[in-house]
Design a protein around this motif. Structure first.
Motif, mmCIF file in Angstrom:
data_model
loop_
_atom_site.group_PDB
_atom_site.id
_atom_site.type_symbol
_atom_site.label_atom_id
_atom_site.label_comp_id
_atom_site.label_asym_id
_atom_site.label_seq_id
_atom_site.Cartn_x
_atom_site.Cartn_y
_atom_site.Cartn_z
ATOM 1 N N MET A 113 -1.139 -15.217 -10.849
ATOM 2 C CA MET A 113 -2.364 -15.170 -11.654
ATOM 3 C C MET A 113 -3.319 -14.104 -11.134
ATOM 4 N N LEU A 114 -3.403 -13.962 -9.801
ATOM 5 C CA LEU A 114 -4.282 -12.946 -9.222
ATOM 6 C C LEU A 114 -3.866 -11.546 -9.658
ATOM 7 N N VAL A 115 -2.576 -11.230 -9.552
ATOM 8 C CA VAL A 115 -2.094 -9.900 -9.933
ATOM 9 C C VAL A 115 -2.373 -9.640 -11.402
ATOM 10 N N LEU A 116 -2.114 -10.627 -12.247
ATOM 11 C CA LEU A 116 -2.329 -10.450 -13.689
ATOM 12 C C LEU A 116 -3.794 -10.184 -14.002
ATOM 13 N N LEU A 117 -4.693 -11.002 -13.451
ATOM 14 C CA LEU A 117 -6.116 -10.848 -13.765
ATOM 15 C C LEU A 117 -6.682 -9.569 -13.164
ATOM 16 N N PHE A 118 -6.346 -9.264 -11.914
ATOM 17 C CA PHE A 118 -6.902 -8.082 -11.253
ATOM 18 C C PHE A 118 -6.437 -6.801 -11.940
ATOM 19 N N ALA A 119 -5.121 -6.670 -12.127
ATOM 20 C CA ALA A 119 -4.609 -5.451 -12.760
ATOM 21 C C ALA A 119 -5.107 -5.334 -14.191
ATOM 22 N N GLY A 120 -5.152 -6.453 -14.896
ATOM 23 C CA GLY A 120 -5.629 -6.403 -16.274
ATOM 24 C C GLY A 120 -7.076 -5.965 -16.368
ATOM 25 N N LEU A 121 -7.929 -6.461 -15.493
ATOM 26 C CA LEU A 121 -9.350 -6.086 -15.537
ATOM 27 C C LEU A 121 -9.550 -4.625 -15.153
ATOM 28 N N ILE A 122 -8.859 -4.143 -14.133
ATOM 29 C CA ILE A 122 -8.999 -2.739 -13.737
ATOM 30 C C ILE A 122 -8.601 -1.822 -14.898
ATOM 31 N N GLY A 123 -7.472 -2.131 -15.554
ATOM 32 C CA GLY A 123 -7.043 -1.304 -16.681
ATOM 33 C C GLY A 123 -8.026 -1.342 -17.829
ATOM 34 N N LEU A 124 -8.568 -2.514 -18.137
ATOM 35 C CA LEU A 124 -9.511 -2.632 -19.252
ATOM 36 C C LEU A 124 -10.833 -1.939 -18.936
ATOM 37 N N ILE A 125 -11.287 -2.032 -17.703
ATOM 38 C CA ILE A 125 -12.517 -1.322 -17.304
ATOM 39 C C ILE A 125 -12.322 0.183 -17.441
ATOM 40 N N HIS A 126 -11.154 0.670 -17.044
ATOM 41 C CA HIS A 126 -10.871 2.103 -17.161
ATOM 42 C C HIS A 126 -10.824 2.535 -18.626
ATOM 43 N N LEU A 127 -10.202 1.735 -19.489
ATOM 44 C CA LEU A 127 -10.094 2.099 -20.905
ATOM 45 C C LEU A 127 -11.452 2.122 -21.589
ATOM 46 N N ASN A 128 -12.396 1.310 -21.115
ATOM 47 C CA ASN A 128 -13.708 1.248 -21.749
ATOM 48 C C ASN A 128 -14.742 2.134 -21.063
ATOM 49 N N GLY A 129 -14.356 2.839 -19.998
ATOM 50 C CA GLY A 129 -15.265 3.790 -19.353
ATOM 51 C C GLY A 129 -16.503 3.155 -18.765
ATOM 52 N N LEU A 130 -16.361 2.000 -18.145
ATOM 53 C CA LEU A 130 -17.527 1.306 -17.588
ATOM 54 C C LEU A 130 -17.773 1.734 -16.147
ATOM 55 N N VAL A 131 -19.039 1.730 -15.762
ATOM 56 C CA VAL A 131 -19.434 2.046 -14.389
ATOM 57 C C VAL A 131 -20.338 0.932 -13.876
ATOM 58 N N PRO A 132 -20.357 0.698 -12.571
ATOM 59 C CA PRO A 132 -21.220 -0.354 -12.026
ATOM 60 C C PRO A 132 -22.698 -0.079 -12.291
ATOM 61 N N ARG A 133 -23.435 -1.151 -12.573
ATOM 62 C CA ARG A 133 -24.880 -1.073 -12.794
ATOM 63 C C ARG A 133 -25.560 -2.112 -11.913
ATOM 64 N N SER A 134 -26.784 -1.802 -11.526
ATOM 65 C CA SER A 134 -27.500 -2.707 -10.627
ATOM 66 C C SER A 134 -28.025 -3.942 -11.338
ATOM 67 N N ASP A 135 -28.259 -3.847 -12.655
ATOM 68 C CA ASP A 135 -28.870 -4.949 -13.381
ATOM 69 C C ASP A 135 -27.857 -5.865 -14.051
ATOM 70 N N GLN A 136 -26.569 -5.516 -13.990
ATOM 71 C CA GLN A 136 -25.582 -6.309 -14.704
ATOM 72 C C GLN A 136 -24.209 -6.100 -14.062
ATOM 73 N N THR A 137 -23.473 -7.177 -13.882
ATOM 74 C CA THR A 137 -22.140 -7.041 -13.301
ATOM 75 C C THR A 137 -21.220 -6.327 -14.280
ATOM 76 N N ILE A 138 -20.170 -5.728 -13.752
ATOM 77 C CA ILE A 138 -19.251 -4.993 -14.601
ATOM 78 C C ILE A 138 -18.448 -5.938 -15.493
ATOM 79 N N LEU A 139 -18.221 -7.170 -15.035
ATOM 80 C CA LEU A 139 -17.548 -8.149 -15.881
ATOM 81 C C LEU A 139 -18.446 -8.558 -17.040
ATOM 82 N N SER A 140 -19.748 -8.629 -16.784
ATOM 83 C CA SER A 140 -20.692 -8.925 -17.866
ATOM 84 C C SER A 140 -20.715 -7.796 -18.887
ATOM 85 N N GLN A 141 -20.697 -6.548 -18.401
ATOM 86 C CA GLN A 141 -20.637 -5.411 -19.332
ATOM 87 C C GLN A 141 -19.372 -5.472 -20.189
ATOM 88 N N LEU A 142 -18.264 -5.764 -19.562
ATOM 89 C CA LEU A 142 -16.995 -5.843 -20.291
ATOM 90 C C LEU A 142 -17.037 -6.979 -21.305
#
Length: 733
Positions: A360-389
């Motif tokens: 489950m860890l491999v599936l969730l971690f790899a899946g989130l990294i790929g989805l963050i890359h596809l959506n061009g998200l960057v870390p922000r101080s006011d909101q977590t990157i999972l919240s942005q996604l």
């Protein structure tokens, strides 16, 4: 390998894999039993000592009166017969105390539930579907902040460096699988609990084991702090108005987690099952919808927004990003630590649960990294990157709120993994004498209450000190985690070389790969994040090892002092000659070395301040023992000493009186020094000091009394060869 973890043929679980209350009372070894038998052969019971003036069976079948309003429990109603010659305390046999104490006991029972019998430890264990959320909440929840921690380092070199997240994620997946497989084969090798402390200590030596334990202790404490910080951040990302309440909210959650775990393993499991499964379902839904949207545009990645460059892209920065992302692996060891908490077959169920967790860890971690890359998200101080996604994937409907709620819940409850494993680690350390023995004790609900409280208090202090900021805590986090990983896997390499079971070579190779990769992450985290706070862990680990060694040194000295010494081979021991003042005697030559009743010589001493009912009762009790008795009076001046001697003569001068004048009006000091001088002149004597004590009914009345008898007892406790007992006189008003 797992044969020891199976059920016995009679259907009962094998106690060898269990942590039971009996651990507080280790049995005697063969040599000690032999010495004990030799002492028993020399034992001479004084005449009349075995003729009891009452029935010790308490008239088991005879009903007794109800407890009095003072809470003094009548023992006849509170014991049953389990075996011949053995009484068993019933559930109402709680500790008697004041009205306030009884009220607190009722409150504790209401909050944490009624106490469980010691035999219930056989059944207070987890099935796989319950163990998975309890033990994986830390591991799975780390995907909520692990990817962001890695990207937060890469973004320092600008948006172009974010493309490195994919190859770094691939390396992290390889590391997760390697370490996961390593621990899977560690579990059957150590079916009684395969934590890094045990594995490293067994194969690499005590220092390595204590180093691993120190890393684990820091890991578990920081697991609570980091998880709570990340969970509160998830809440404030969705509800920015709560940001000023970050610290109080975090401390409140730690208190709730403590209360839940104090209710026992099964109750805690029921509390934490739903949030973990809800988080997994929410992230899987996020991945399905997110990748479906990406498929609609041909999986074309969205370019990230431009970010100014704060640091040049170099090897050190890449390694720092890798070690930051590696915190997503925290919690892999939790299952191997908690093997005894599983239902039979313990090791097999634990290994299966670990396999589910890593997958489950491999599936969730790899899946989130790929989805963050596809959506061009960057870390922000006011909101977590999972919240942005989540906002991007679920722009309408309640799904974003559900995702954030599930994320916040699992992050807040992820600390439960540490609450399950930290007390167990302290238990194993205390069993070996490397931690205070109070951590061996199982509480009312068969949980390690002292370890739970220690973890909650320490984590709360760290959380408050860092203001609840996740970014400040993560640099401290990775070093302790991978220190334990490295030592555990290195220990398994030595284990396979020693035992050479069938297939040991490929098992050794797998653990060697895990140790090498974990060691690289450890080195990278320690060097790359040293200035960011990792130096605290680098200093704290040796300090904890030193403390553990000092604790062990103390317990070793205590064991030597309490060890049984064989008596002389034949004949009664002659009375020892008086030793010179200040020269101690060895075993058998001092009062504390005598283990046979015929060798004990008494002098009973009664401190007397004034002749009243309390002092007369104390002297009567002393004289009834039939031993030489001496009364001692401390006077502030000669005139008072003369008056007291006149009163003593009026009483009849029934006992020998020694008067000490203390012109500086001190009482405790002169008396303690006088008794010390008596002991020095005759070390073979046991000085029994009988102190008259007034027992007050109400606590508020204590302020009206000096409580000199308690101060005297505390002062005399340090003197060797001195026994202090009190004769109470109860005051009803």
């Amino acid at each position: 390998m797992g044969a020891q973890a199976e059920r016995r043929g009679d259907g009962e679980p094998d106690r060898g894999t269990l942590v039971t209350p009996s651990a507080e009372f280790p049995p005697l070894g063969p040599e000690e039993r032999a010495v004990l038998g030799r002492i028993g052969e020399r034992w001479r019971t004084p005449r009349g000592a075995d003729e009891l003036p009452l029935d010790p069976t308490l008239g088991r079948n005879r009903p007794g009166p109800a407890p009095s309003r003072f809470g003094r429990l009548t023992p006849i109603d509170l014991f049953t017969v389990e075996e011949p010659g053995e009484l068993c305390a019933t559930a109402p046999a709680h500790e008697p105390g004041s009205r306030t104490g009884r009220a607190l006991t009722r409150l504790r029972r209401t909050l944490f539930g009624p106490p469980l019998s010691s035999s219930a430890v056989l059944y207070e264990r987890m099935r796989k579907l319950v163990a998975l959320p309890i033990l994986s909440s830390d591991l799975l929840s780390s995907v909520a902040y692990g990817p962001e921690a890695m990207l937060a380092v890469l973004v320092l070199s600008g948006s172009s460096a974010l493309g490195l997240s994919l190859p770094l994620a691939a390396l992290l997946v390889v590391l997760m699988i390697a370490v996961g497989l390593s621990y899977r084969q560690t579990i059957p090798a150590y079916p009684h609990g395969a934590g890094s402390y045990i594995v490293a200590g067994d194969n690499l030596g005590t220092t390595a084991g204590l180093t691993a334990a120190a890393g684990l202790m820091l890991d578990y404490v920081l697991t609570v702090s980091v998880s709570i910080a990340a969970g509160v951040h998830a809440v404030t990302s969705a509800l920015p108005g709560l940001t000023p309440l970050t610290v109080p909210l975090g401390v409140l959650v730690i208190a709730v987690l403590l209360a839940g775990n104090l209710r026992g393993v099964r109750t805690a499991g029921n509390i934490f099952v739903l949030p973990t499964y809800a988080f997994v379902a929410a992230v899987l839904a996020l991945l399905v919808v997110g990748y479906a949207r990406a498929a609609g545009r041909g999986f074309a990645p969205v370019p990230p927004p431009p970010v100014p460059t704060a640091e040049g892209l170099g090897l050190l920065l890449v390694l720092r990003a890798f070690s930051s992302g590696a915190v997503s692996m925290t919690g892999i060891e939790a299952v191997s630590n908690a093997i005894p908490a599983f239902r039979p077959r313990e090791w097999r169920n634990a290994r299966t649960t670990l396999g589910w967790m890593v997958g489950m860890l491999v599936l969730l971690f790899a899946g989130l990294i790929g989805l963050i890359h596809l959506n061009g998200l960057v870390p922000r101080s006011d909101q977590t990157i999972l919240s942005q996604l989540g906002r991007l994937t679920f722009p309408t409907g309640p799904w974003y709120a559900l995702l954030q709620a599930a994320t916040a819940l699992i992050l807040l409850l992820a600390a439960n993994t540490a609450f399950n494993d930290f007390p167990r680690l302290l238990f194993f350390m205390a069993r070996n004498g490397h931690a205070p023995r109070r951590f061996l004790h199982l509480g009312d609900r068969l949980s390690f209450n002292n370890g739970l409280v220690a973890l909650a208090v320490t984590a709360a202090l760290i959380f408050v000190a860092f203001g609840g900021h996740t970014e400040s805590l993560i640099p401290l986090y990775a070093v302790g985690v991978f220190l334990a990983f490295t030592l555990s896997q290195a220990g398994m390499v030595v284990h396979w070389r020693r035992h050479r079971d069938r297939g040991w070579r490929h098992r050794l190779a797998l653990n060697a790969v895990g140790a090498t990769l974990s060691g690289l992450v450890l080195l990278t985290a320690a060097v790359g994040k040293f200035a960011e706070g990792a130096w605290v862990v680098v200093i704290a680990v040796p300090a904890l090892v030193l403390i553990a060694r000092r604790i062990h040194h103390h317990y070793a000295a205590l064991q030597r002092a309490l060890a049984l010494h064989p008596p002389p081979s034949a004949g009664p021991a002659p009375p020892p000659a008086p030793a010179p003042v200040g020269v101690p005697r060895g075993p058998g030559g001092s009062a504390e070395g005598e283990e046979l009743p015929q060798e004990v010589r008494h002098l009973v001493i009664v401190p007397v301040a004034r002749l009243n009912r309390a002092s007369l009762r104390a002297m009567a009790y002393a004289a009834s023992l039939g031993q030489p008795t001496l009364a001692v009076h401390i006077a502030p001046e000669e005139a008072e000493a003369d008056r007291f001697r006149e009163q003593w003569q009026a009483w009849g001068d029934r006992l020998r009186l020694e008067t000490i004048v203390s012109p500086y009006r001190s009482v405790i000091g002169p008396l303690a020094h006088y008794l010390d001088a008596l002991h020095a002149s005759r070390p073979d004597l046991t000085l029994t000091v009988i102190v008259p004590e007034v027992v007050l009914r109400h606590r508020r009345h204590r302020l009206l009394h000096t409580r000199a008898e308690q101060r005297l007892r505390a002062a005399l406790r340090a003197l060797p060869g001195v026994v202090v007992t009190s004769v109470p006189v109860h005051v009803s008003e």
